[in-house]
Design an enzyme around this catalytic site. Structure first.
Site, PDB file in Angstrom:
ATOM      1  N   GLY A  45      19.522 -23.328   1.921  1.00  0.00           N
ATOM      2  CA  GLY A  45      20.011 -24.810   1.936  1.00  0.00           C
ATOM      3  C   GLY A  45      19.020 -24.757   0.441  1.00  0.00           C
ATOM      4  O   GLY A  45      19.036 -25.596  -0.008  1.00  0.00           O
ATOM      5  N   HIS A 103      11.281 -21.762  -5.439  1.00  0.00           N
ATOM      6  CA  HIS A 103       9.970 -23.244  -5.215  1.00  0.00           C
ATOM      7  C   HIS A 103       9.467 -22.880  -4.169  1.00  0.00           C
ATOM      8  O   HIS A 103      10.176 -22.662  -2.992  1.00  0.00           O
ATOM      9  CB  HIS A 103      11.107 -24.509  -5.752  1.00  0.00           C
ATOM     10  CG  HIS A 103      11.912 -24.547  -5.390  1.00  0.00           C
ATOM     11  ND1 HIS A 103      13.042 -23.968  -5.692  1.00  0.00           N
ATOM     12  CD2 HIS A 103      12.428 -25.489  -3.787  1.00  0.00           C
ATOM     13  CE1 HIS A 103      14.201 -24.352  -5.411  1.00  0.00           C
ATOM     14  NE2 HIS A 103      13.527 -25.169  -3.828  1.00  0.00           N
ATOM     15  N   ASN A 143      13.553 -22.727   0.814  1.00  0.00           N
ATOM     16  CA  ASN A 143      14.789 -22.163   1.167  1.00  0.00           C
ATOM     17  C   ASN A 143      15.498 -21.749   0.439  1.00  0.00           C
ATOM     18  O   ASN A 143      15.033 -21.294  -1.253  1.00  0.00           O
ATOM     19  CB  ASN A 143      15.604 -23.890   0.580  1.00  0.00           C
ATOM     20  CG  ASN A 143      14.907 -24.753   1.726  1.00  0.00           C
ATOM     21  OD1 ASN A 143      14.982 -24.724   2.923  1.00  0.00           O
ATOM     22  ND2 ASN A 143      15.139 -26.176   0.680  1.00  0.00           N
TER      23      ASN A 143
END
Ligand code: 5GP
Ligand code: ZN
Length: 115
Positions: free
Chosen positions: A94, A101, A88
């Site tokens: 989001g 990550h 994201n």
């Protein structure tokens, strides 16, 4: 470089202990604290990169390593039926933690399109 105010940098340095599923010189994999699937692993670069949108050609090495480490973790965790990798990026993407990550999600069928 790490950011002392960043939660994932604190995990990368060991200041916050986690179960380390996979680790090498560039990346670390550990369980998501609020799993969204039976297997939910986060893979992070050890260096502080705020998001995918902040990467460029100079980051090809660490980005490639994140992908190959995810395949290793998926095999190690028995996701032979398949899995999903998600990153994201930014508010509309989001993203809630501003340290790049990959989410490795598996252990159940995944819907499409994502929400
Ligand atoms: P994002 O919403 O940025 O794509 O994903 C952030 C993820 O990090 C979320 O799934 C959330 O559960 C996880 N997370 C947030 N803080 C921590 C933490 O301190 N430890 C662990 N293990 N996971 C975290
Ligand atoms: Zn960080």
């Amino acid at each position: 470089m790490t950011d002392p105010t960043c939660i994932f940098c604190k995990i990368a340095t060991g200041a916050i202990p986690v179960e380390r599923f996979y680790e090498d010189d560039l990346v670390l994999a550990f369980p998501d604290q609020t799993p969204k699937a039976p297997t939910h692993v986060l893979l992070i670069p050890k260096q502080h990169i705020p998001s995918h949108a902040h990467t460029g050609v100079a980051d090809e090495g660490v980005l490639g390593r994140l992908m190959t480490a995810a395949a290793t973790v998926a095999r190690d965790r028995g996701l032979s039926e398949g899995y999903r990798l998600v990153t994201n990026s930014g508010e509309q993407g989001g993203q809630t933690v501003s340290h790049l990550h990959l989410h490795l999600l598996g252990g159940r069928p995944m819907g499409w399109p994502p929400g």
